[in-house]
Design an enzyme around this catalytic site. Structure first.
Site, PDB file in Angstrom:
ATOM      1  N   HIS A 153      -1.133   0.910  -5.179  1.00 18.57           N
ATOM      2  CA  HIS A 153       0.053   1.704  -4.868  1.00 18.57           C
ATOM      3  C   HIS A 153       1.075   0.802  -4.173  1.00 18.57           C
ATOM      4  O   HIS A 153       0.813   0.264  -3.093  1.00 18.57           O
ATOM      5  CB  HIS A 153      -0.313   2.871  -3.948  1.00 18.57           C
ATOM      6  N   LYS A 174       9.112   2.237   0.065  1.00 21.86           N
ATOM      7  CA  LYS A 174       8.933   1.114  -0.872  1.00 21.86           C
ATOM      8  C   LYS A 174       9.872   1.239  -2.077  1.00 21.86           C
ATOM      9  O   LYS A 174      10.524   0.271  -2.481  1.00 21.86           O
ATOM     10  CB  LYS A 174       7.482   1.059  -1.336  1.00 21.86           C
ATOM     11  N   ASP A 192       5.309   2.233  -7.874  1.00 22.09           N
ATOM     12  CA  ASP A 192       4.267   3.217  -7.592  1.00 22.09           C
ATOM     13  C   ASP A 192       2.889   2.718  -8.035  1.00 22.09           C
ATOM     14  O   ASP A 192       2.017   2.511  -7.210  1.00 22.09           O
ATOM     15  CB  ASP A 192       4.583   4.568  -8.246  1.00 22.09           C
ATOM     16  N   ARG A 258       6.936 -13.700  15.388  1.00 23.65           N
ATOM     17  CA  ARG A 258       8.308 -14.005  15.811  1.00 23.65           C
ATOM     18  C   ARG A 258       8.695 -15.450  15.530  1.00 23.65           C
ATOM     19  O   ARG A 258       9.870 -15.759  15.408  1.00 23.65           O
ATOM     20  CB  ARG A 258       8.462 -13.707  17.310  1.00 23.65           C
TER      21      ARG A 258
END
Length: 341
Positions: A153, A174, A192, A258
């Protein structure tokens, strides 16, 4: 999101289907040298076999469930024997239930051997292609048929030539990000339901089913046909997976990368893929960040790593400062000539 699902594999392939696909997909014309019912015969392994040793009598390790290739070596060996010895050698392998025999280089097989193959329900074909070329082509076809695959998915796109798989919980956005990337000129592979197939040991190829190909579901809007709406330049039928982007709900208590020194990975079908965990919150331009992720991946691919470059500059600066006498500092800034704005 769990990507480490048990891969699916085809257990067999009908010989009749193999014959048809060699012609329809690769344009290889095989001539039938005998007539048997091909629909009841199956290939069980993706590798091919050249039965030179088996013809000579050593069948202890004979992999008879594979497609058997008779090239120049096998044919010359059989032709060097007397008719009785030739038939005996051929029966060393024909006593097994072979899926099929394919004779390459337009070689000829003795009529008595063909009769024996027919009696034992073994189809025999001939191709004009050389052994090396035919093995290359049929191996690629069999590799596709027996390759491990699984449906996931997510959304799969080609962004600046980088195959990016977007994953995350249902409803996180998404498809919306994929639509925005398509609108900015990038190409949709699947939305999908993304079918991922492992080619060889380390290459993952993404595609989708013929039914939902290049359709997209946007919550509150419905189904969209991306190809009809944006044109053929907005779609791809398949693309190699090179990067996985996991969209995550923002959590102030969770640590996210980061500096970029960390190299997270995720396993898909036994292959470790680079993983970027991307936190989502209102106002964040995920589409632009996705483009930057692709560009940064390309830079790393060509040998430039921004995090390592900055680390090198800092270490060089520290080294140069420590070389100066104590109490001195270099705070001079180099300005561009005649630029005083």
């Amino acid at each position: 999101m769990d990507l480490n699902k048990t891969p699916l594999k085809a257990k067999s392939m009908q010989v009749s289907l193999l014959y048809d696909r060699l012609h329809s997909k690769l344009g290889i014309k095989l001539k039938r040298l005998n007539r048997v019912d091909e629909t009841k015969l199956k290939v069980y392994e993706r590798d091919i076999h050249r039965p030179g040793l088996a013809l000579a009598g050593f069948t202890s390790l004979f992999t008879y469930k594979r497609v058997q290739i008779f090239g120049n070596t096998e044919i010359r060996y059989l032709d060097s024997l007397s008719l009785a010895a030739r038939l005996t050698a051929f029966r060393n392998i024909s006593k097994f239930q072979l899926p099929c025999i394919i004779v390459t280089d337009n070689n000829k097989l003795d009529a008595k051997l063909l009769t024996d193959a027919t009696e034992r329900n073994i189809p025999v074909y001939r191709t004009t292609l050389s052994t090396t070329k035919f093995i290359y082509l049929i191996s690629d076809l069999l590799d596709d048929q027996f390759a491990p695959h699984q449906t996931y998915h997510g959304s799969m796109l080609d962004v600046y030539g980088v195959g990016m798989l977007f994953i995350g919980r249902s409803g996180i956005g998404k498809s919306e990000i994929a639509l925005d990337l398509v609108e900015r000129g990038h190409r949709l592979v699947a939305d999908d339901a993304v079918i991922i197939t492992r080619k060889g040991e380390s290459v993952l190829m993404a595609s989708t089913s013929d039914v939902i190909r290049h359709f997209m579901e946007i919550r509150g809007l419905g189904l969209l046909d991306v190809q009809s709406m944006f044109g053929v330049r907005a779609i791809r039928f398949q693309k190699r997976v090179e990067l996985v982007v996991e969209l995550m709900d923002w959590n102030p208590n969770e640590e996210f990368t980061r500096t970029g020194f960390e190299n997270d990975t995720v396993e898909i079908l036994g292959v470790n893929m680079p993983l970027v965990k991307l936190p989502i919150f209102p106002g964040k331009n995920i589409t632009v960040i996705a483009e930057v992720i692709a560009l940064n991946y390309l830079l790393k691919h060509y040998g430039y790593d921004a995090a390592k470059e900055l680390d090198k500059r800092i270490n060089d600066k520290i080294a140069s400062q420590s070389a100066k006498s104590e109490g001195q500092s270099d705070r001079r800034v180099e300005y561009f000539e005649h630029d005083f704005e």
